[in-house]
Structure formats: C-alpha cells, structure tokens
Enzyme design. Structure first.
Site, PDB file in Angstrom:
ATOM      1  CB  THR A 191      -0.927  -0.007   1.232  1.00  0.00           C
ATOM      2  OG1 THR A 191      -1.717  -1.193   1.201  1.00  0.00           O
ATOM      3  CG2 THR A 191      -1.846   1.200   1.245  1.00  0.00           C
TER       4      THR A 191
ATOM      5  CE  LYS B 211      13.072   8.765  20.315  1.00  0.00           C
ATOM      6  NZ  LYS B 211      12.822   9.381  18.999  1.00  0.00           N
TER       7      LYS B 211
ATOM      8  CG  HIS C 129      -7.301  -0.536   2.677  1.00  0.00           C
ATOM      9  ND1 HIS C 129      -6.634   0.652   2.464  1.00  0.00           N
ATOM     10  CD2 HIS C 129      -6.538  -1.497   2.113  1.00  0.00           C
ATOM     11  CE1 HIS C 129      -5.523   0.399   1.787  1.00  0.00           C
ATOM     12  NE2 HIS C 129      -5.450  -0.902   1.563  1.00  0.00           N
TER      13      HIS C 129
END
Ligand SMILES: [Zn+2]
Lengths: 150, 303
Positions: free
Chosen positions: B52, B80, B129
């Site tokens: 994709t 993080k 999608h």
C-alpha cells in the site's frame, strides 16, 4: 399518606423513579452524582408494581435539563423524573434516549482508538428498543449488555 | 473551505465515485504530472504495509509531490510514546495532506478530526481501507465498461474481509447489481450487510461452492480463507480446497468475466490461472496507482 416511600421525602428537588435495581450505580455514575454538593438519598430493591423491584434517587435542590438527564435512558429507559417544589410534584417527565451519546460509555471494541488514547467516545444510537450504538470512530456496535461507563 | 477526507468508503457519494473513475482514467492516460509541485505529502505507516505504501508513494511521485513520513512506528517518535494526537498535530503543520495506516480501528477518523489538512485512511486495523475499494471499482469499470448491472461473485472469507464489505457498500450505489456470496458457513457474509441489501431491494444469493454457477459471473472477487478463522481445524480441512480457483473452472465463464483479488495471494488462486486473460489481479494492483493519484487530486481540489 397511604403509599409512603421508604426513602424520606424532599422539600425541593428531583426524584428519579423507576430505575431498574441493577443499574442504580450506573445511573449515579452517568449523572456524576458523586460530584454534587446536594443532599442525595437513594434506595434500592424497593417494591414496584411495574418493575417488581426498583431503585429511586432523590436529589435535594437540584433540577435537570433534558439534555443532562436523558443520558440515563441508556441503562434506565423507563426512568421517570419528578420535579418537587414544597413537597409537591409539580412536573413529571420521562427520559428519552438521545440520538448521540458523547463521552459516557466505553467502546466495547478493545482495538478502538478511543480505548488507547484519551478521546471522548461518540456513539450514534441505531436501535432504541434494545440499545445498540455505533461507534463514530471504529464503526463497531456496542449493545446494551456491553455498556460500560467510562 | 471545508476540508475533505477519505476515511470510510461511505464518505464519498456516487458522484464522487464517478469523478474518481474519470480522474483515474485521465491519470492512466497521462501518468506524469506536476499537480503536486511544491507540495509535501506525509505517509505515516504506524504498521508496515509495503504494498500500500509503495502504491501511494508512486502516486505522489507521479503527481510531482515530495514525500515525508515513516514506514513503521519503530522508526518514529511513536515508539517513544507520543500520542497519535500529537503526531498528527505536528505533521499537519508540515504537510499538505496525510496518508496514514494504523493498527487501531477508528484512528484515521480521529486523525482527520485533529488534522488541519486532508487525511486519507490507508487502513485502520480491520475497519476500513477505502482506496482499495476505489481501485476495485476502477478495475470493474475498466474491464466491464460500466458499474451498473454487474453480477459480482464474492468468494472466500466474507465474514472478516473488510475489502468485500466495502466493495458491497460501494457497488450497491449503482443500478441493479447482483451479488453472489460464496463462503463456508463459518465465514458467511454478516447479517447486517444482507439486511442492508434487502432494505435497498438488491438481489443476493448465498452458495457453499461455486463450480456450477461460475458462468454467470461478470466479476469474481477472490479472498483468502485463513485457517486461524476456524474454531475447529477439521472444518478448515474440509473446506480449504473448495474456495480455490483453478484454470479448469474458467472454461465456460463469460468472455467479459475478470478475476480480481486484493493481493497478496497465498493459494486461493492457482498459479495456472495467472496466464489466463481473465486473470486481472496484477493489473488491478497497478490501477491502484492511478486511483490514488485521483483521490489525492480530488481531496486537494487540484482537478
Ligand atoms: Zn470504537
């Protein structure tokens, strides 16, 4: 008075009646009653003609807008609101489920973004009779048995 | 001006589907463009999806745009512990449009609310999608010359397959589709979609196998039947060969029939189908580049 309640009467305020016994504490959570400074009394497992057993909440010197109280229809669709002034019932209202529920209920889908980040949930009610609500974000449906208060 | 996003296939109207079809054709005929000259597009892949991402990045490059972003969350500040909210806020200051893929469902809808620039959902978990669906539509349009009156076979995992659900929603916007669902009972089309079709008066049929009816199809859309979806492994063993398409099955099919697949394929289409002119899945993937060029241009009001 013949039909005396087991919970003492209030002079002014709101009585929320006909709450199913098992959702009393959910109603308390939804209305955020723990943050109220008012005198609040409640009773559970009281006899009821309609429900068999019921719960009731009395909030002294506090009145509710529809918008604020209709949210409890999610768990107590037959709840009734009595507005009390000087020991008299001056208004009776029934709760009506809102079209959209914002920030009260968790999405049941563990993979939903609202369970990962601090985002107010948003649901559209798609079935009022047996509650089904569609998450605005993940598009999954949470039903009445899966309702958890945030 | 209202910012446009593409989060779910149902965000677009039928008119927008048709505009994307028209633009896709235009870009297929004129693939080298400078519409995105001076523009920066962010591709944020919080989980890897090389296929994709390459398709989108090719589309951006063909339009003359520059790309920033990351291809999995390990290489980004997300690892993080930065929130999605903060990542999107930052990136929407840098880029003119954000393309994102994320493992959590609803993440793209949320990002679109946080972002000041348009967001394209390139997959949010098992939810949506939509660029895949638009390239599927374009592939149907190209091979059939129309999107009305299509007899569409959806084969394989119809329960969990988000691509077949979105394709069903999109095709139901067009005139007189016929849906044939071919799946084992464990992976049957969910009731909510069948109810939706009944309410719209759209015909559908359910089958456990498709050998005898395959000659009715205009489009056969294959998906993979995964072993993990079965509670009982015995059930999987029983059906695993039923939903495999082989070249021998195609002899009596219509001349216009084409086979689609969202790819990657494992074994649900036998490799002996690949050389059959009715096999269309590799061209379908290429169509994705033109469709994605069309989506980007449409959302940025460039065309
Ligand atoms: Zn959700």
């Amino acid at each position: 008075m013949q039909k005396q309640l087991n919970v003492s009467a209030i002079k002014d305020g709101t009585v929320i009646d006909h709450i199913p016994t098992k959702v009393l504490f959910k109603v308390i959570q939804i209305l955020k009653l723990e943050d109220f400074p008012n005198t609040i009394t409640f009773g559970n497992n009281l006899d009821s003609k309609v429900l068999g057993k019921k719960a009731i909440i009395k909030i002294a010197n506090r009145y509710f807008e529809d918008e604020e109280v209709n949210k409890i229809a999610l768990v107590a669709p037959n709840a009734k609101l009595n507005t009390i002034r000087n020991y008299e019932v001056v208004e009776k209202r029934v709760v009506k489920i809102p079209e959209e529920i914002v920030g009260i209920v968790r999405c049941f889908n563990p993979k939903c973004i609202t369970n990962a980040e601090n985002i107010p949930t948003r649901f559209q009610i798609i079935n009022e009779k047996s509650i089904e609500m569609k998450c605005h974000y993940c598009e999954k449906i949470t039903n009445e048995n899966e309702i958890r208060i945030k | 001006m209202n910012k446009k996003n593409l989060i779910s296939i149902t965000d677009f109207s039928k008119e927008e589907y048709l505009k994307i079809m028209e633009l896709s054709r235009y870009f297929e005929e004129n693939p080298n463009q400078s519409l995105l000259k001076g523009k920066v597009i962010a591709t944020l892949f919080f989980e890897p999806s090389t296929r994709t991402r390459l398709s989108f990045e090719t589309a951006i490059s063909r339009l003359g745009g520059k790309i920033i972003g990351f291809s999995d969350s390990n290489s980004s500040s997300v690892s993080k512990g930065e929130t999605l909210h903060d990542t999107i806020k930052m990136v929407s200051n840098y880029a003119d449009l954000i393309i994102m893929r994320h493992p959590l469902e609803g993440s793209a809808r949320y990002a679109a609310e946080v972002s000041d620039v348009p967001v394209i959902n390139a997959g949010d978990g098992a939810n949506q999608h939509p660029s895949q669906t638009l390239l599927d539509l374009y592939s149907i349009m190209k091979t059939q010359g129309k999107l009305d009156n299509i007899n569409l076979f959806l084969v394989g995992d119809l329960k969990y397959g988000r691509t077949v659900h979105s394709l069903l929603m999109a095709m139901s916007q067009f005139e007189n589709p016929i849906f044939n669902f071919v799946a084992p009972p464990e992976l049957a089309m969910p009731d909510e979609y069948k109810l939706f079709l009944r309410q719209k008066g759209i015909r559908y049929f359910e089958h456990l196998e498709f050998n005898d009816i395959i000659n009715q199809a205009d489009i056969i859309y294959m998906t993979r039947v995964q072993k993990e979806r079965f509670i009982d492994p015995v059930e999987y063993e029983k059906v695993k060969n039923v939903y495999i398409l082989k070249n021998e099955m195609l002899a009596q099919t219509k001349p216009n029939m084409r086979i689609l697949h969202p790819l990657p394929r494992i074994n649900e289409i036998h490799t002996n189908v690949d050389s059959n002119p009715k096999a269309y899945y590799f061209t379908q993937a290429l169509n994705g580049v033109y469709t994605r060029m069309a989506i980007i241009s449409h959302l940025l009001n460039l065309k």
